[in-house]
Structure formats: structure tokens, C-alpha cells
Design a protein around this motif. Structure first.
Motif, PDB file in Angstrom:
ATOM      1  N   LEU A 130       0.848  -1.182   0.000  1.00  0.00           N
ATOM      2  CA  LEU A 130       0.000   0.000   0.000  1.00  0.00           C
ATOM      3  C   LEU A 130       0.887   1.236   0.000  1.00  0.00           C
ATOM      4  O   LEU A 130       1.777   1.378   0.845  1.00  0.00           O
ATOM      5  N   SER A 131       0.663   2.145  -0.956  1.00  0.00           N
ATOM      6  CA  SER A 131       1.435   3.383  -1.049  1.00  0.00           C
ATOM      7  C   SER A 131       0.503   4.574  -0.870  1.00  0.00           C
ATOM      8  O   SER A 131      -0.488   4.710  -1.595  1.00  0.00           O
ATOM      9  N   ILE A 132       0.835   5.431   0.113  1.00  0.00           N
ATOM     10  CA  ILE A 132       0.135   6.705   0.289  1.00  0.00           C
ATOM     11  C   ILE A 132       1.172   7.827   0.304  1.00  0.00           C
ATOM     12  O   ILE A 132       1.080   8.778   1.078  1.00  0.00           O
ATOM     13  N   ASP A 133       2.165   7.715  -0.561  1.00  0.00           N
ATOM     14  CA  ASP A 133       3.240   8.706  -0.648  1.00  0.00           C
ATOM     15  C   ASP A 133       2.678  10.094  -0.949  1.00  0.00           C
ATOM     16  O   ASP A 133       1.741  10.243  -1.742  1.00  0.00           O
ATOM     17  N   SER A 134       3.307  11.100  -0.330  1.00  0.00           N
ATOM     18  CA  SER A 134       2.982  12.508  -0.594  1.00  0.00           C
ATOM     19  C   SER A 134       1.492  12.778  -0.468  1.00  0.00           C
ATOM     20  O   SER A 134       0.900  13.524  -1.260  1.00  0.00           O
ATOM     21  N   THR A 135       0.884  12.176   0.518  1.00  0.00           N
ATOM     22  CA  THR A 135      -0.531  12.364   0.793  1.00  0.00           C
ATOM     23  C   THR A 135      -0.675  13.133   2.107  1.00  0.00           C
ATOM     24  O   THR A 135       0.005  12.800   3.077  1.00  0.00           O
ATOM     25  N   PRO A 136      -1.528  14.145   2.177  1.00  0.00           N
ATOM     26  CA  PRO A 136      -1.614  14.981   3.376  1.00  0.00           C
ATOM     27  C   PRO A 136      -2.355  14.327   4.538  1.00  0.00           C
ATOM     28  O   PRO A 136      -3.401  14.805   4.988  1.00  0.00           O
ATOM     29  N   ILE A 137      -1.838  13.227   5.033  1.00  0.00           N
ATOM     30  CA  ILE A 137      -2.409  12.617   6.224  1.00  0.00           C
ATOM     31  C   ILE A 137      -1.952  13.401   7.453  1.00  0.00           C
ATOM     32  O   ILE A 137      -0.958  14.121   7.413  1.00  0.00           O
ATOM     33  N   ASN A 138      -2.679  13.253   8.566  1.00  0.00           N
ATOM     34  CA  ASN A 138      -2.330  13.974   9.784  1.00  0.00           C
ATOM     35  C   ASN A 138      -1.949  12.998  10.893  1.00  0.00           C
ATOM     36  O   ASN A 138      -1.892  11.769  10.672  1.00  0.00           O
ATOM     37  N   ASP A 139      -1.691  13.528  12.090  1.00  0.00           N
ATOM     38  CA  ASP A 139      -1.249  12.682  13.205  1.00  0.00           C
ATOM     39  C   ASP A 139      -2.290  11.630  13.565  1.00  0.00           C
ATOM     40  O   ASP A 139      -1.946  10.485  13.893  1.00  0.00           O
ATOM     41  N   ALA A 181      -4.018  -0.279  12.791  1.00  0.00           N
ATOM     42  CA  ALA A 181      -4.337  -1.308  11.792  1.00  0.00           C
ATOM     43  C   ALA A 181      -3.204  -2.319  11.664  1.00  0.00           C
ATOM     44  O   ALA A 181      -3.442  -3.525  11.541  1.00  0.00           O
ATOM     45  N   LEU A 182      -1.961  -1.841  11.694  1.00  0.00           N
ATOM     46  CA  LEU A 182      -0.826  -2.754  11.559  1.00  0.00           C
ATOM     47  C   LEU A 182      -0.670  -3.663  12.770  1.00  0.00           C
ATOM     48  O   LEU A 182      -0.086  -4.745  12.662  1.00  0.00           O
ATOM     49  N   GLU A 183      -1.174  -3.237  13.919  1.00  0.00           N
ATOM     50  CA  GLU A 183      -1.133  -4.110  15.094  1.00  0.00           C
ATOM     51  C   GLU A 183      -2.005  -5.346  14.895  1.00  0.00           C
ATOM     52  O   GLU A 183      -1.736  -6.405  15.472  1.00  0.00           O
ATOM     53  N   GLN A 184      -3.033  -5.194  14.052  1.00  0.00           N
ATOM     54  CA  GLN A 184      -3.977  -6.298  13.852  1.00  0.00           C
ATOM     55  C   GLN A 184      -3.688  -7.105  12.592  1.00  0.00           C
ATOM     56  O   GLN A 184      -4.301  -8.151  12.380  1.00  0.00           O
ATOM     57  N   ASN A 185      -2.785  -6.628  11.734  1.00  0.00           N
ATOM     58  CA  ASN A 185      -2.647  -7.185  10.394  1.00  0.00           C
ATOM     59  C   ASN A 185      -1.333  -7.936  10.217  1.00  0.00           C
ATOM     60  O   ASN A 185      -0.291  -7.489  10.691  1.00  0.00           O
ATOM     61  N   THR A 186      -1.392  -9.070   9.520  1.00  0.00           N
ATOM     62  CA  THR A 186      -0.186  -9.853   9.228  1.00  0.00           C
ATOM     63  C   THR A 186      -0.020 -10.131   7.737  1.00  0.00           C
ATOM     64  O   THR A 186       0.834 -10.925   7.351  1.00  0.00           O
ATOM     65  N   SER A 187      -0.815  -9.480   6.896  1.00  0.00           N
ATOM     66  CA  SER A 187      -0.725  -9.749   5.455  1.00  0.00           C
ATOM     67  C   SER A 187       0.007  -8.646   4.694  1.00  0.00           C
ATOM     68  O   SER A 187       0.675  -8.914   3.698  1.00  0.00           O
ATOM     69  N   LEU A 188      -0.100  -7.385   5.125  1.00  0.00           N
ATOM     70  CA  LEU A 188       0.560  -6.293   4.432  1.00  0.00           C
ATOM     71  C   LEU A 188       2.067  -6.378   4.637  1.00  0.00           C
ATOM     72  O   LEU A 188       2.549  -6.457   5.767  1.00  0.00           O
ATOM     73  N   ARG A 189       2.826  -6.368   3.535  1.00  0.00           N
ATOM     74  CA  ARG A 189       4.282  -6.518   3.612  1.00  0.00           C
ATOM     75  C   ARG A 189       5.046  -5.228   3.322  1.00  0.00           C
ATOM     76  O   ARG A 189       6.228  -5.140   3.626  1.00  0.00           O
ATOM     77  N   LEU A 190       4.406  -4.235   2.717  1.00  0.00           N
ATOM     78  CA  LEU A 190       5.087  -2.967   2.436  1.00  0.00           C
ATOM     79  C   LEU A 190       4.081  -1.837   2.530  1.00  0.00           C
ATOM     80  O   LEU A 190       3.051  -1.843   1.854  1.00  0.00           O
ATOM     81  N   LEU A 191       4.405  -0.856   3.373  1.00  0.00           N
ATOM     82  CA  LEU A 191       3.628   0.378   3.474  1.00  0.00           C
ATOM     83  C   LEU A 191       4.566   1.527   3.133  1.00  0.00           C
ATOM     84  O   LEU A 191       5.578   1.738   3.808  1.00  0.00           O
ATOM     85  N   SER A 192       4.258   2.270   2.076  1.00  0.00           N
ATOM     86  CA  SER A 192       5.108   3.380   1.642  1.00  0.00           C
ATOM     87  C   SER A 192       4.446   4.692   2.035  1.00  0.00           C
ATOM     88  O   SER A 192       3.315   4.989   1.616  1.00  0.00           O
ATOM     89  N   VAL A 193       5.167   5.485   2.844  1.00  0.00           N
ATOM     90  CA  VAL A 193       4.661   6.779   3.307  1.00  0.00           C
ATOM     91  C   VAL A 193       5.699   7.863   3.023  1.00  0.00           C
ATOM     92  O   VAL A 193       5.891   8.787   3.814  1.00  0.00           O
ATOM     93  N   VAL A 194       6.375   7.765   1.891  1.00  0.00           N
ATOM     94  CA  VAL A 194       7.381   8.756   1.506  1.00  0.00           C
ATOM     95  C   VAL A 194       6.712  10.106   1.280  1.00  0.00           C
ATOM     96  O   VAL A 194       5.681  10.192   0.606  1.00  0.00           O
ATOM     97  N   GLY A 195       7.274  11.142   1.876  1.00  0.00           N
ATOM     98  CA  GLY A 195       6.780  12.487   1.622  1.00  0.00           C
ATOM     99  C   GLY A 195       5.610  12.918   2.481  1.00  0.00           C
ATOM    100  O   GLY A 195       5.050  13.992   2.246  1.00  0.00           O
ATOM    101  N   VAL A 196       5.207  12.123   3.465  1.00  0.00           N
ATOM    102  CA  VAL A 196       4.146  12.567   4.367  1.00  0.00           C
ATOM    103  C   VAL A 196       4.758  13.429   5.466  1.00  0.00           C
ATOM    104  O   VAL A 196       5.930  13.268   5.834  1.00  0.00           O
ATOM    105  N   THR A 197       3.964  14.351   6.029  1.00  0.00           N
ATOM    106  CA  THR A 197       4.521  15.338   6.959  1.00  0.00           C
ATOM    107  C   THR A 197       4.430  14.978   8.439  1.00  0.00           C
ATOM    108  O   THR A 197       5.275  15.439   9.208  1.00  0.00           O
TER     109      THR A 197
END
Length: 503
Positions: free
Chosen positions: A319-328, A337-353
Motif C-alpha cells: 500500500l502506497s500513500i506517498d505525498s498524501t496529506p495525512i495527519n497525526d 491497523a498494523l497491530e492487527q494485520n499480518t498480510s501487508l508486507r510494504l507500506l510506503s509513506v514517503v513524503g508525508v509530513t
């Protein structure tokens, strides 16, 4: 289609065998043999269609004349383009655009001829830089008026014939890409009819001049997905959606698709179009393995939206949400979500603030051995296009057990620097009975530590930048020596005496 084409030795033999299985044998054997023969018949029909197309187009000639550069200039069709570009005739802009249009039409003609003749082309790519005769030629700024539609129609007809090439070369994958080239609605209508018949494995549309993409043209995208059961990758970026109604239509097509594995929706959801919660709630695919949502105006989702989304898309690995204006708050929801999940192998958050402390704690909670053990050992989090991030240290192995071992040894190593392992064991309630297991596991766990199997430089840069020491490698024997010297020595002597007495 064209049943007469099977009137050859192979076709007649298959048909005779179909008639023979009607008698004798069990129903199960009949069904299995019938299915096998049906597949053989379909394959024979595919071959017949392919060779018929090759024979039909053997002497086919391109029916249109390509206008010269002078003819394009004299036609006056480039006037509005020149005016919009801010250039004038003295700058040579008119001649430049005329040359680019001529170059493209020649390229489109040659490509059309190759497709008609059955040439095996795995990747048809049309973008603003064309490779012609081994040389890269720029065609940026070329647009298409009604006078170019016959050339696009010839190309679309050739795509329909290319269907037989794709079907014949079973096992190969075929791609079609339109990148950084304008595609007005009239051209999309022409291409859409062809793409509903010719099924590529990957379709890509990027930077196709947003002023041409209206809601009516969104039918093109949905139909391309719905009509193509072979499609496994679809790329749509820098072509803005017109509203949430269009997005919902896209969800319906994705959710019901039997083989779509990778979806790119980059820079297409702008402010007031939709929120991230809308996307997370409605996308429910059983086949989607990679989803790219980079550079979108996505934020403000509920505390369980991300975890519900991952549960509803069990095949998702990236899942990639690069350069997306997410907040704290969004970061906290992702961490939950990641505490509950064992299937996602890559989360890309490049460029988030926002700060990513919550995400870091999810993959490496170092306040106790048990906390490390229960961290997420499956998902690698990419936070930067360059090295030096603390996230680079963890979850880069495909095996979660290896990731867990590396984290545990890393924690033991950090505690060893202050000679603190024994104190921490006591405070965490780890009993002396676990000492043999701890000592036995030190060496195999060290094999998965950063210094043994991975490039140490990214971590060294980060560690030194944060006041750490350069000599980050710790030998397992050093940790064993520390534990034996400082952890409950009286109890160890007492235990040893009792064991000797019992012998």
C-alpha cells in the motif's frame, strides 16, 4: 468463430474424439475427458484465428497518406496550439509542433502496420518521447483534432487484430501504455471499442491532459476494466476524477474483477472529490495485491477504517500513500491497523509530513522483550527514497521470524552497551529458568541482526546522526558474558549446588 477453419486434420481428429467419449466409461471420466478436449478445441480455434489473421493481412497496406510538415503548417490546424503555448511564428513554434505531429503520425502508421502483420509486440508504449530507429524523439505538446481521427481509427483496428496475437501467445503478458500524451474524448471512444475486444494484461494511462477527461470519458476506464478478465494491472495517474460518483463506479469494477492484482490511482483525487475514508470503506477486492494512492488529497478517516480496509482486502501486500496529506490522527489509525494485520508486507509513506513515532512503535516496541515479540514483524515501512531512516532497520526480511529475531538481538545489543540486560530481565519478570534458552538462542538470533545479513551503512548514518556510537556490532559472546557475570549469580550458584547434590 469461423468453425470452418477447424476443418483440418487436427480439428477433425478432435471432433471425432468428442463423439467417441459419448459412449462408455463413468460420468466422471467423461466429464474430465470432455473438459480436456474442449480446451484442445479452443486452442485449435485460437491457432486457426491467428494464422487466418496473418494470411489476411499479409499484403495489407496502410490506406492513409501522412501529411508533410509543410502541409500540416499550411492547414492552419496548429494556430490555437501556438497561441496557447505563448510562442509566435518567429520563435519557430509552428514548425516545431508540425514536425512533432508528423513524427508521431509516421510512428503511429509504422506501429499500425506491425500490429496488422502480426508482429509480436509485448509492450505497446505511446508517450511524449518515442524511440525511433534507436533514437529518442520528443513529441511533447502534440494534440489531436478531428483531422487525426482516421489515423487513430486505423491504429484501433490494428489493436483488434492484435487480439489474435495475444491469444495465440498463451503465457506471455502484453502491455499498453499511454503516458504524457493527450487523449481527447473522440480518441478514447475509438480506443475504447478496440480495448473491449483486445484484452491486455496491463493498461496504463498517465498525464493525458486533464482537460480532456470529463465524466463521460470515465466510461472508458470502467469499461476497460469490466470487459477484460485478463487484466491484472491497471495504472491511472494524473488524470483527475470528476467526483465521488465516478470513484464508486470504479470500486464496483475493481471489486468484481477476477484477476486484477495491482492498481495505481495516483494524483487523481483532488480536494472535495472524496476522502480517504470513502476509498477505504468501499474498496473490497479478493485479488488486489498492490494499491498505490500517491499524491492524492486523502485524509480524515475513522479510527478503524484502515484496519477494516485491510481485513476487506486480504490479498493486499503493498500500500502506497506517498505525498498524501495525512495527519497525526491518521498515522495513529494506520499504526492501530498494523497491530492487527499480518498480510501487508510494504507500506510506503514517503513524503508525508506527520511524525511517524506511532508507526515505529508498532513495528519495534522496545520497552520489553514481550513488547518486541508482539510487534508487527511482517510489514516494512518505507519512509524515504534514500537511506538513513530508522525504519530501514526492521522488517526487511520476507520471513517474520527472521525479523523478530533481529529485533530481539538488537534490543539485547542496545542494553548490553549499558550493561543493563540483567536488570531488565528482572524488571520484566524473566525467571532464571529461562537462562539456558537465552544463552542458546543468542548465536542463531545474531545471524539475523543488521550487521550480518544486511547493508550496515544506512543504520550507521542514522545512528551517528542521533549521537550514537559507530561500533554498533555486538558479538553474542559479549552478551552471554554480561548475563553470566551480572544476572542473579547467587541464585545460579545455589541452583548449581542443588543439582550437584541431587546427582
Amino acid at each position: 468463430m469461423m468453425e470452418s477453419q477447424l476443418d483440418n486434420a487436427e480439428g477433425r481428429a478432435l471432433k471425432r474424439r468428442c463423439d467417441e467419449i459419448e459412449g462408455g466409461g463413468s460420468e466422471q471420466d467423461k466429464d474430465a475427458e470432455s473438459a480436456r478436449l474442449q480446451k484442445s478445441l479452443e486452442r485449435a480455434q485460437t491457432k486457426a484465428n491467428y494464422f487466418e489473421m496473418i494470411q489476411r493481412n499479409e499484403k495489407w497496406e496502410y490506406p492513409l497518406n501522412i501529411p508533410t510538415v509543410d502541409e500540416i503548417i499550411e492547414s492552419g490546424v496548429l494556430g490555437e496550439i501556438i497561441e496557447a503555448s505563448g510562442y509566435n511564428e518567429e520563435d519557430g513554434a509552428e514548425e516545431k509542433y508540425a514536425e512533432r505531429r508528423h513524427t508521431f503520425l509516421v510512428y503511429l502508421r509504422d506501429l499500425t502496420v506491425d500490429l496488422r502483420r502480426g508482429k509480436l509486440i509485448n509492450h505497446i508504449s505511446i508517450d511524449n518521447f518515442l524511440v525511433i530507429g534507436g533514437v529518442e524523439v520528443e513529441i511533447s505538446g502534440v494534440t489531436w483534432g478531428e483531422e487525426t481521427l482516421p489515423f487513430w481509427q486505423q491504429f484501433a483496428d490494428a489493436l483488434v487484430d492484435h487480439k489474435f496475437v495475444i491469444d495465440y501467445h498463451e503465457g506471455k503478458e502484453f502491455y499498453l501504455t499511454f503516458d504524457s500524451i493527450g487523449l481527447p474524448g473522440a480518441v478514447l471512444d475509438i480506443l475504447g471499442d478496440a480495448l473491449q475486444q483486445t484484452h491486455f494484461h496491463k493498461l496504463q494511462f498517465a498525464w493525458n491532459n486533464q482537460e480532456y477527461w470529463g465524466r463521460s470519458n470515465f466510461d472508458f476506464v470502467v469499461k476497460c476494466i469490466q470487459s477484460n478478465p485478463r487484466l491484472n494491472r491497471f495504472h491511472w495517474s494524473s488524470n483527475p476524477f470528476g467526483g465521488t460518483s465516478e470513484i464508486e463506479r470504479l470500486y464496483t469494477a475493481i471489486n468484481s474483477h477476477p484477476s486484477l492484482r495491482s492498481m495505481v490511482l495516483g494524483d487523481c483525487v483532488h480536494y472535495n472529490d472524496a476522502s480517504l475514508s470513502d476509498i477505504l470503506r468501499k474498496l473490497k477486492s479478493k485479488t488486489l495485491e498492490a494499491l498505490f494512492l500517491f499524491q492524492n488529497a486523502l485524509s480524515n478517516f475513522g479510527p478503524t477504517d484502515m484496519s477494516d480496509f485491510l481485513a476487506a482486502n486480504p490479498a493486499l501486500k503493498m500500500l502506497s500513500i506517498d505525498s498524501t496529506p495525512i495527519n497525526d490522527e491518521d498515522v495513529a489509525c494506520i499504526a492501530y491497523a498494523l497491530e492487527q494485520n499480518t498480510s501487508l508486507r510494504l507500506l510506503s509513506v514517503v513524503g508525508v509530513t506527520p511524525k511517524l513515532d506511532d508507526l515505529y512503535s508498532t513495528i519495534f516496541s522496545d520497552y520489553s522483550m514481550n513488547a518486541v515479540h508482539t510487534s508487527n514483524h511482517y510489514c516494512y515501512i518505507r519512509t524515504s527514497d534514500s537511506s538513513g531512516s530508522p525504519f530501514d532497520m526492521f522488517n526487511r526480511y520476507k520471513c517474520p521470524i527472521f525479523n523478530m529475531r533481529k529485533k530481539i538481538f538488537y534490543l539485547l545489543s542496545e542494553r548490553h552497551r549499558s550493561w543493563d540486560n540483567a536488570h531488565c530481565f528482572d524488571s520484566e519478570g524473566i525467571g532464571i529458568k529461562h537462562l539456558p534458552n537465552i544463552l542458546a538462542l543468542l548465536k542463531p538470533y545474531a545471524e539475523h541482526h543488521l550487521s550480518d545479513a544486511m547493508d550496515i551503512e544506512p543504520y550507521t548514518e542514522y545512528y551517528l546522526a542521533n549521537g550514537g556510537r559507530e561500533d554498533i556490532e555486538v558479538e553474542p559472546l559479549s552478551i552471554a558474558y554480561e548475563i553470566m557475570r551480572s544476572w542473579r549469580m547467587p541464585e545460579l550458584y545455589n541452583l548449581s549446588y542443588k543439582l550437584d547434590a541431587s546427582d
